[in-house]
Design a protein around this motif. Structure first.
Motif, PDB file in Angstrom:
ATOM      1  N   ALA B  34      -7.945   0.408  12.509  1.00 53.43           N
ATOM      2  CA  ALA B  34      -7.529  -0.148  11.216  1.00 53.43           C
ATOM      3  C   ALA B  34      -6.370  -1.110  11.431  1.00 53.43           C
ATOM      4  N   PHE B  35      -6.393  -2.230  10.693  1.00 55.55           N
ATOM      5  CA  PHE B  35      -5.268  -3.159  10.675  1.00 55.55           C
ATOM      6  C   PHE B  35      -4.556  -3.006   9.341  1.00 55.55           C
ATOM      7  N   ILE B  36      -3.276  -2.704   9.388  1.00 56.27           N
ATOM      8  CA  ILE B  36      -2.517  -2.649   8.138  1.00 56.27           C
ATOM      9  C   ILE B  36      -1.332  -3.602   8.233  1.00 56.27           C
ATOM     10  N   GLY B  37      -0.726  -3.854   7.081  1.00 63.10           N
ATOM     11  CA  GLY B  37       0.424  -4.745   7.049  1.00 63.10           C
ATOM     12  C   GLY B  37       0.509  -5.429   5.707  1.00 63.10           C
ATOM     13  N   PRO B  38       1.689  -5.968   5.383  1.00 62.67           N
ATOM     14  CA  PRO B  38       1.842  -6.615   4.080  1.00 62.67           C
ATOM     15  C   PRO B  38       0.975  -7.874   3.969  1.00 62.67           C
ATOM     16  N   SER B  39       0.726  -8.329   2.738  1.00 64.20           N
ATOM     17  CA  SER B  39      -0.074  -9.534   2.526  1.00 64.20           C
ATOM     18  C   SER B  39       0.511 -10.692   3.327  1.00 64.20           C
ATOM     19  N   GLY B  40      -0.384 -11.458   3.927  1.00 69.89           N
ATOM     20  CA  GLY B  40       0.068 -12.629   4.655  1.00 69.89           C
ATOM     21  C   GLY B  40       0.620 -12.319   6.028  1.00 69.89           C
ATOM     22  N   PHE B 220       0.705  -4.925  11.505  1.00 67.40           N
ATOM     23  CA  PHE B 220       1.080  -6.332  11.677  1.00 67.40           C
ATOM     24  C   PHE B 220       2.156  -6.711  10.683  1.00 67.40           C
ATOM     25  N   MET B 221       3.037  -7.588  11.131  1.00 69.19           N
ATOM     26  CA  MET B 221       4.012  -8.140  10.195  1.00 69.19           C
ATOM     27  C   MET B 221       4.415  -9.536  10.654  1.00 69.19           C
ATOM     28  N   LEU B 222       4.410 -10.479   9.711  1.00 65.83           N
ATOM     29  CA  LEU B 222       4.806 -11.857   9.981  1.00 65.83           C
ATOM     30  C   LEU B 222       4.108 -12.425  11.218  1.00 65.83           C
ATOM     31  N   PHE B 251       9.116  -1.113   1.880  1.00 66.79           N
ATOM     32  CA  PHE B 251       8.911  -2.525   1.541  1.00 66.79           C
ATOM     33  C   PHE B 251       7.423  -2.796   1.576  1.00 66.79           C
ATOM     34  N   GLY B 252       7.053  -4.010   1.200  1.00 63.14           N
ATOM     35  CA  GLY B 252       5.641  -4.413   1.319  1.00 63.14           C
ATOM     36  C   GLY B 252       4.845  -4.139   0.075  1.00 63.14           C
TER      37      GLY B 252
END
Lengths: 280, 252, 220
Positions: B34-40, B220-222, B251-252
């Motif tokens: 699974a890939f997770i992380g905030p939008s973008g 993932f982030m940024l 956050f996120g």
């Protein structure tokens, strides 16, 4: 503190006023259309008979009809569709799917210009290009003129309709390993088919009503004519002839022919809508 | 456990803007990652580099290696059509074709000429629909429009469509984000079932979903890969403070 | 850092646990006093107050489940709720042992006093200190202290062996003390168990802060 109550009341008033205004415009448009249609019906209905529908034009007082004109219009429109639809749709597909370069931008601009050009100019163009070399007016020239009017309309509506197909659908096909051309052919075109058909129908309706380009190219004929290389009668030119004649009985026949023309366009509309109704 | 995909030092650019930085990741065979992380954060962009779906966007540039079964898919001369057949994709919004249910599933089989004859084609369609847990619901209306299906059914149809071309890897880009909880649950059950035979990579905004269905999770982030770990480790005791803050909703 | 709804609830949960911890410490302390000071009234109070502790346990259980269901905690939050939910019944059992000590006190107080209760006060004091330190370490999430407390448990175990042998000798020397000695043996056993429970609490704090499972490992 501004009076909230009065502001609110004023806003409501303005809102209802604007709604009423747009409603009025809509009613106006509909009423004009209804008046035209009913006037044509009232004027034309009395002269319509089976005889009128199958007879050729005759000297004043001997009756006469628009049979050959209906056939001529049909043949020339069919020829125009045969040439104009494939080219127009093909060009539209190109513009939508690959149209991100200077060439496509030029084509798009020229098509828009062509749509705006008065149809009589197309008539003169074909007159110079086809009628003069052939030495006579013909159904072929008429059909070509109509096709030229049709192509930019079909191309631009096709392009718009194809652009409306969601990108996700293309991606779905690409992700299955489909090459670009198959995606366009198998997925995008069927998805846009209703819209493309509507565009084609609009173009057909438009050319069915054209008179000016046919005056130069197909001229007219008093007889049934099945050969495209001969001058050919058409409904619109026939209406023009009847309407500009000096006798009242001719005017009556012009109205009747107009009614038939409007009826035929309506029929095409309904037919295309039926054929392209949402199957999927 | 063998690694099906192996990504090393992947950079991704949209024009001049860099969207992914130095991503290195191993994706094991027959597991759910699974890939997770905030939008973008680049997780969808990264997913789409794995079957070169980004190729359709003008002005992109990819640096680094993506190896599938040891073969670099960004090598010149790679057959993208064959790649996409091997690496199927299911999208966020279900995107059935304007065709019948049967033809939707048959499409991929037809264009790739996988079937021997008509009977074989029908069998393959049935198998794909069966594997996507949709057969019982549609077997009596195979030749009706795919648009007549519910949102959840449409999404499972898209999964069946992807399965029909016999992929080895299935990429899923938020496959349940537009579905109601029941339909979501069905998709999740399906994912868990499918991992017995396929390698699955799923992007999700729903962290509980990642927790429920995946064996490993990557955060993932940024545009950077912050952490990758077994899912149970990720959700009980992540290594990185940033991951902890994200999955506990700071956050996120 | 944004303010999260779950933070309030976790704080409340911690408060509830600390109240239970305080009540348990208190019960142990008073049970031992009822024994050393031969105060039967105090022993009865301890037994009475055990019901309050039972109610506190149920309340923390309920609240932990509520947080798990509604807030769906992850990572540290999850470990915190799980730790609290596991520490709660341990505290309740320690309080039960305190109650059993009070029970014994009621009976022992009807018998003549035996030789200053041998090493029992030392065992009790060690257990009480360990419990207090363990709870403090949990509040501050200091796993180093917890690991240190775990090591202290052997002191209680050794004291238990001494007390056991000593009481056995007393029974042999003077068979009239058998009943009293037997009850004192029970008390010693309760205190030894409390030491083990405190160890469990410490292990849970290591899990909370380090996400490491040290129970049943060589370390514990």
């Amino acid at each position: 503190m501004a009076d909230n109550e009065s502001i609110h009341r004023r806003r409501k008033l303005v809102s209802s006023l604007m709604t009423a205004l747009t409603l009025l415009c809509a009613v106006f448009a509909i009423v004009i259309l209804l008046i035209i249609l009913s006037y044509i019906a009232v004027q034309g209905l009395s002269s319509i008979s089976l005889q009128f529908l199958i007879d050729t034009p005759k000297p004043v007082g001997e009756g006469g009809g628009i049979g050959n004109a209906i056939l001529g219009s049909f043949l020339m429109t069919a020829l125009a569709c045969l040439i104009g639809l494939p080219i127009g749709i093909g060009a539209g597909v190109y513009l939508a799917e690959f149209g991100d370069n200077w060439f496509a931008k030029t084509v798009r601009f020229l098509a828009d210009t062509l749509i705006g050009i008065p149809s009589i100019i197309v008539g003169i163009f074909i007159y110079t290009l086809v009628v003069l070399p052939m030495g006579r007016q013909s159904g072929l020239a008429g059909g070509l003129a109509l096709a030229i009017i049709m192509i930019p309309i079909v191309a631009r509506t096709t392009e718009e309709m194809i652009r409306l197909v969601p990108h996700s659908m293309r991606e779905g096909a690409l992700a299955l390993g489909a090459p670009q051309w198959r995606v366009t052919l198998d997925i995008v075109m069927p998805a846009a088919s209703t819209g493309i058909a509507t565009g084609a129908m609009l173009a057909i309706a438009r050319i069915s009503g054209e008179t000016a380009p046919l005056l130069f190219t197909a001229l007219n004929s008093r007889f049934y004519n099945y050969f495209m290389d001969q001058p050919m009668a058409s409904l619109t030119v026939q209406i023009f002839n009847y309407a500009t004649g000096p006798f009242d009985v001719e005017h009556k026949m012009a109205w009747a022919a107009t009614l038939i023309l409007v009826g035929l366009i309506l029929l095409i509309n309904i037919l295309v809508r039926y054929l392209t109704r949402r199957k999927f | 456990m063998q690694n099906k995909l192996s990504i090393s030092n992947l950079d991704f650019f949209y024009g001049k803007a860099q969207a992914l930085y130095e991503i290195s990741l191993e994706i094991p065979e027959r597991q759910v990652m699974a890939f997770i992380g905030p939008s973008g954060c680049g997780k969808s962009t990264f997913l789409r580099t794995l079957n070169r779906m980004n190729d359709t966007i003008p002005g992109i540039r990819v640096e680094g290696d993506v190896l599938i079964d040891g073969k670099n898919i960004y090598e010149s001369g790679t057959d993208v059509v064959a790649l996409r057949r091997k690496v199927g994709m299911v999208f966020q919004k279900s995107n059935p074709f304007p065709k019948t249910i049967f033809e939707n599933v048959a499409y991929g089989i037809r264009i790739n000429r996988i079937h021997k004859d008509k009977t074989d084609l029908e069998m393959r369609v049935e198998k794909a629909l069966y594997d996507a847990a949709l057969w019982d619901e549609v077997k009596d209306r195979l030749h009706t429009s795919a648009f007549g299906l519910s949102g959840g059914q449409q999404q499972r149809l898209c999964i069946a469509r992807a399965l029909a071309v016999q992929p080895e890897v299935i990429l899923m880009d938020e496959p349940a984000s537009a579905l109601d909880p029941i339909a979501t649950q069905k998709i999740e059950e399906l994912v868990v079932e499918l991992k017995k035979r396929y390698t699955i990579v799923i992007v999700t905004h729903n962290m509980q979903q990642a927790a429920r269905v995946s064996d490993k999770t990557a955060f993932f982030m940024l545009g950077k890969l912050v952490e990758v770990n077994p899912t149970q480790k990720m959700f009980t005791s992540p290594d990185e403070k940033l991951t902890e803050d994200y999955i506990t909703g700071r956050f996120g | 850092m944004e303010h999260r709804i779950i933070d309030q609830q976790l704080d409340l949960l911690r408060d509830k646990l600390l109240l239970l911890g305080g009540a348990t410490e208190n019960a142990l302390h008073r049970a031992m006093r009822s024994l050393t000071e031969r105060d039967s009234k105090l022993a009865r109070e301890v037994l009475e107050e055990d019901k309050i502790i039972d109610r506190m346990e149920v309340e923390i259980d309920r609240f932990s489940i509520e947080i798990l269901a509604l807030q769906q905690p992850a990572a540290h939050d999850l470990r915190f709720v799980i730790s609290v939910a596991k520490i709660t019944p341990i505290l309740e059992r320690i309080a039960d042992h305190a109650g059993s000590i009070a029970d014994a006190a009621l009976i022992l107080n009807d018998h003549p006093e035996i030789k200053k209760l041998v090493d029992l006060p030392f065992m009790a004091q060690t257990a009480a200190e360990m419990l207090k330190t363990a709870l403090d370490a949990f509040t501050t999430e200091d796993s180093a202290i917890s690991r240190e407390v775990i090591l202290r448990d052997h002191k209680i175990d050794e004291a238990y062996k001494r007390v056991f042998n000593e009481l056995l000798q007393i029974m042999i020397d003077d068979p009239t003390t058998t009943t009293a000695s037997a009850y004192l043996l029970f008390v010693a056993k309760h205190l030894e168990r409390i030491g083990d429970y405190v160890k469990d609490i410490c292990e849970l704090n290591v899990y909370l802060t380090e996400a490491a499972f040290i129970k049943h490992s060589r370390e514990s």
